[in-house]
Design a protein around this motif. Structure first.
Motif, mmCIF file in Angstrom:
data_model
loop_
_atom_site.group_PDB
_atom_site.id
_atom_site.type_symbol
_atom_site.label_atom_id
_atom_site.label_comp_id
_atom_site.label_asym_id
_atom_site.label_seq_id
_atom_site.Cartn_x
_atom_site.Cartn_y
_atom_site.Cartn_z
ATOM 1 N N TRP A 197 10.326 1.579 4.648
ATOM 2 C CA TRP A 197 11.685 1.131 4.304
ATOM 3 C C TRP A 197 11.889 -0.325 4.743
ATOM 4 C CZ3 TRP A 197 16.014 4.069 2.428
ATOM 5 C CH2 TRP A 197 17.250 3.433 2.536
ATOM 6 N N ILE A 198 11.476 -0.633 5.966
ATOM 7 C CA ILE A 198 11.609 -2.007 6.476
ATOM 8 C C ILE A 198 10.691 -2.946 5.701
ATOM 9 C CG2 ILE A 198 11.244 -3.483 8.491
ATOM 10 C CD1 ILE A 198 11.970 -1.013 10.223
ATOM 11 N N ARG A 199 9.475 -2.494 5.425
ATOM 12 C CA ARG A 199 8.501 -3.321 4.702
ATOM 13 C C ARG A 199 9.010 -3.693 3.311
ATOM 14 N NH1 ARG A 199 4.511 -0.052 5.450
ATOM 15 N NH2 ARG A 199 4.084 0.780 3.371
ATOM 16 N N GLU A 200 9.788 -2.809 2.715
ATOM 17 C CA GLU A 200 10.339 -3.056 1.381
ATOM 18 C C GLU A 200 11.629 -3.873 1.420
ATOM 19 O OE1 GLU A 200 10.651 0.876 -0.250
ATOM 20 O OE2 GLU A 200 8.511 0.987 -0.750
ATOM 21 N N GLY A 201 12.025 -4.328 2.608
ATOM 22 C CA GLY A 201 13.182 -5.210 2.735
ATOM 23 C C GLY A 201 14.524 -4.522 2.598
ATOM 24 N N ALA A 249 0.542 0.325 6.640
ATOM 25 C CA ALA A 249 1.538 -0.146 7.602
ATOM 26 C C ALA A 249 0.906 -1.069 8.638
ATOM 27 C CB ALA A 249 2.204 1.042 8.285
ATOM 28 N N THR A 250 -0.272 -0.719 9.092
ATOM 29 C CA THR A 250 -0.947 -1.514 10.120
ATOM 30 C C THR A 250 -1.339 -2.887 9.597
ATOM 31 O OG1 THR A 250 -1.790 0.531 11.121
ATOM 32 C CG2 THR A 250 -2.884 -1.521 11.736
ATOM 33 N N ALA A 251 -1.625 -2.980 8.310
ATOM 34 C CA ALA A 251 -2.064 -4.245 7.728
ATOM 35 C C ALA A 251 -0.908 -5.205 7.455
ATOM 36 C CB ALA A 251 -2.816 -3.973 6.424
ATOM 37 N N HIS A 252 0.324 -4.724 7.538
ATOM 38 C CA HIS A 252 1.480 -5.553 7.209
ATOM 39 C C HIS A 252 2.047 -6.224 8.463
ATOM 40 C CE1 HIS A 252 5.135 -6.808 5.141
ATOM 41 N NE2 HIS A 252 5.838 -6.298 6.137
ATOM 42 N N ALA A 253 2.505 -7.458 8.324
ATOM 43 C CA ALA A 253 3.141 -8.184 9.428
ATOM 44 C C ALA A 253 4.537 -8.620 8.987
ATOM 45 C CB ALA A 253 2.310 -9.395 9.827
ATOM 46 N N GLY A 259 11.778 -3.274 14.875
ATOM 47 C CA GLY A 259 11.866 -1.935 14.320
ATOM 48 C C GLY A 259 10.549 -1.498 13.708
ATOM 49 N N TYR A 260 9.910 -2.398 12.991
ATOM 50 C CA TYR A 260 8.656 -2.066 12.312
ATOM 51 C C TYR A 260 7.571 -1.677 13.313
ATOM 52 C CZ TYR A 260 5.064 -2.295 8.703
ATOM 53 O OH TYR A 260 4.062 -1.983 7.819
ATOM 54 N N HIS A 261 7.384 -2.491 14.333
ATOM 55 C CA HIS A 261 6.338 -2.193 15.317
ATOM 56 C C HIS A 261 6.643 -0.901 16.074
ATOM 57 C CE1 HIS A 261 3.995 -5.669 14.494
ATOM 58 N NE2 HIS A 261 4.901 -6.541 14.906
ATOM 59 N N THR A 320 11.647 6.412 -0.578
ATOM 60 C CA THR A 320 10.332 5.797 -0.348
ATOM 61 C C THR A 320 9.148 6.637 -0.823
ATOM 62 O OG1 THR A 320 10.324 6.698 1.910
ATOM 63 C CG2 THR A 320 11.128 4.446 1.634
ATOM 64 N N LEU A 321 9.328 7.945 -0.964
ATOM 65 C CA LEU A 321 8.236 8.799 -1.431
ATOM 66 C C LEU A 321 8.246 8.810 -2.958
ATOM 67 C CD1 LEU A 321 8.020 12.009 0.795
ATOM 68 C CD2 LEU A 321 6.344 10.174 0.575
#
Length: 278
Positions: free
Chosen positions: A178-182, A240-244, A140-142, A197-198
């Motif tokens: 949203w996904i990055r924040e679990g 976002a690009t820096a997160h895996a 989903g993130y990618h 998120t905002l």
């Protein structure tokens, strides 16, 4: 101080709902299928439709048993020519479950749409549960980061920008956050996504101003760049690009097989032999 609510609207009249349901019933008769679930998937489902936005109706359907017993696989989509502002198409159930196994974000959005035209309640609920349990954060993130990057590159670097193209970048970026924040599967409603998120009041206010204009203007309406939003997008895409993200779970194929088996036999049970027992 209370945060400003993010604007949202999902305009579908009772008359249009009736028209959509008539089209779905006609498709069932023509193709000899059963519609399990039908929803609004576009800007009306996201909550920022313009007065002239199309109605993007998407549905999941199941064939009768003989279709699944043929040697050659049949066509697994039903597509209607776009008529006026009505765009209707659907996916066959086996195709749907294959996409669910791959944690397809588009399908997950359908299942979370705030506008549901029709559903076979227990079957739709079971399908949603399978989708939630098998959600893959990394896929989903990618998907969302790639979508945001593509739309930014193609639509937001001119001096004049269509209002809706900002939202087509903001929505996937905030879904990625949203996904990055679990938080799990992102909501389809943009207001729910942005509301959670905002966190910058200035960005939220500018997004609301954009939404207000967009929901009054036509789909093709344009304006000069919105500086605050554009700066937020650039910074958010970099983050976002820096997160895996981690891989997360994967849908259980056995449960998906069982769902397909149960649904097909429920909606088209085999005939009992004449003179047979109970």
């Amino acid at each position: 101080m209370q945060e400003e609510a993010v604007l949202s609207a999902h305009p579908v009249s009772d008359g249009m709902r009736a028209t959509v349901c008539e089209h779905l019933a006609a498709l069932e008769r023509r193709h000899q299928v059963k519609v399990l679930f039908a929803c609004e998937s576009g800007s009306r489902g996201w909550g920022f439709a313009s007065p002239d936005s199309d109605y993007d109706v998407r549905f999941v359907y199941v064939h009768r048993l003989p279709w699944y017993l043929a040697v050659e696989p049949g066509r697994d989509v039903i597509e209607q020519p776009i008529r006026s502002d009505l765009d209707i198409n659907g996916w066959e159930l086996r195709k749907t479950l294959q996409l669910l196994r791959a944690s397809n974000p588009t399908l997950l959005e359908w299942l979370r749409s705030p506008i549901v035209y029709r559903q076979e309640a227990p079957w739709a609920q079971r399908l949603r549960a399978l989708a939630e349990d098998g959600f893959s954060p990394v896929r989903g993130y990618h998907h969302y980061v790639s979508m945001a990057r593509k739309n930014l590159r193609e639509h937001l670097y001119g001096d004049v920008v269509r209002y809706k193209k900002y939202l087509y970048v903001l929505r996937p970026l905030l879904a990625a956050r949203w996904i990055r924040e679990g938080r799990g599967v992102p909501p389809m409603r943009f207001a729910a996504l942005a509301g959670a998120t905002l966190t910058d009041p200035a960005v939220r206010a500018e997004v609301n101003a954009l939404l207000e204009v967009k929901m009054r203007a036509g789909e093709a309406a344009t304006s000069p760049r919105w500086a605050g939003i554009h700066a937020f997008i650039e910074a958010e895409l970099a983050a976002a690009t820096a997160h895996a993200p981690g891989p997360g779970p994967q849908a259980d194929g056995r449960l998906l097989d069982q769902y397909l088996h149960d649904a097909v036999l429920h909606f088209d049970p085999p005939a009992r032999p004449a003179g047979g027992g109970p």
